[in-house]
Design an enzyme around this catalytic site. Structure first.
Site, PDB file in Angstrom:
ATOM      1  CG  HIS A  84       3.448   1.442  -0.087  1.00  0.00           C
ATOM      2  ND1 HIS A  84       3.305   0.084  -0.184  1.00  0.00           N
ATOM      3  CD2 HIS A  84       2.389   1.991  -0.727  1.00  0.00           C
ATOM      4  CE1 HIS A  84       2.209  -0.193  -0.864  1.00  0.00           C
ATOM      5  NE2 HIS A  84       1.624   0.938  -1.202  1.00  0.00           N
ATOM      6  CG  ASP A  92      -1.202  -1.605   0.553  1.00  0.00           C
ATOM      7  OD1 ASP A  92      -1.313  -2.790   0.930  1.00  0.00           O
ATOM      8  OD2 ASP A  92      -1.697  -1.190  -0.499  1.00  0.00           O
ATOM      9  CG  HIS A 110       1.911  -4.007  -0.561  1.00  0.00           C
ATOM     10  ND1 HIS A 110       3.076  -4.187  -1.253  1.00  0.00           N
ATOM     11  CD2 HIS A 110       1.024  -3.503  -1.441  1.00  0.00           C
ATOM     12  CE1 HIS A 110       2.916  -3.789  -2.493  1.00  0.00           C
ATOM     13  NE2 HIS A 110       1.677  -3.360  -2.635  1.00  0.00           N
TER      14      HIS A 110
END
Length: 121
Positions: free
Chosen positions: A45, A71, A104
């Site tokens: 992230h 992600d 994501h």
């Protein structure tokens, strides 16, 4: 070792890097062979300092095989830099680094959680 602020890449460099990775992945199948042992990393992230710590603890590339299970961006302050570093490793060590797209990395999620705006900035 402390993570210093990353050197920001200019836009043409980032675009060129993305094109090179796209070209590499275009010819790769949906199923890729992996050589054990493999360190699986997920949900970075955009936390570049956490990613660097993972390399410090688990071992550097190319000494360790890595699978990044999605992600990679969003939420963190260094999403673009994190993705660019992983792209560079993928290009330099294609048999040691595998990148999987997570939720994501979809167009919709990047607009909701920040990578899209980070790219525009």
């Amino acid at each position: 070792q402390t993570c210093a602020l990353p050197i920001l890449l200019d836009e043409p460099t980032v675009i060129d890097l993305c094109e090179k990775v796209k070209e590499l992945l275009f010819f790769e199948g949906n199923i890729v062979p992996l050589q054990a042992p493999v360190t699986v990393v997920s949900n970075v992230h955009g936390q570049l300092s956490d990613l660097l710590e993972i390399f410090r603890v688990c071992g550097p590339i190319p000494d360790v095989n890595y699978v990044f299970a999605g992600d990679m961006a969003d939420y963190g302050y260094w999403g673009i830099e994190t993705v660019c570093l992983l792209f560079c490793y993928r290009l330099r060590y294609p048999s040691r680094v595998t990148l999987l797209r997570g939720e994501h990395e979809s167009r919709a999620m990047t607009k909701i959680y920040g990578l899209y705006l980070e790219c525009l900035r």
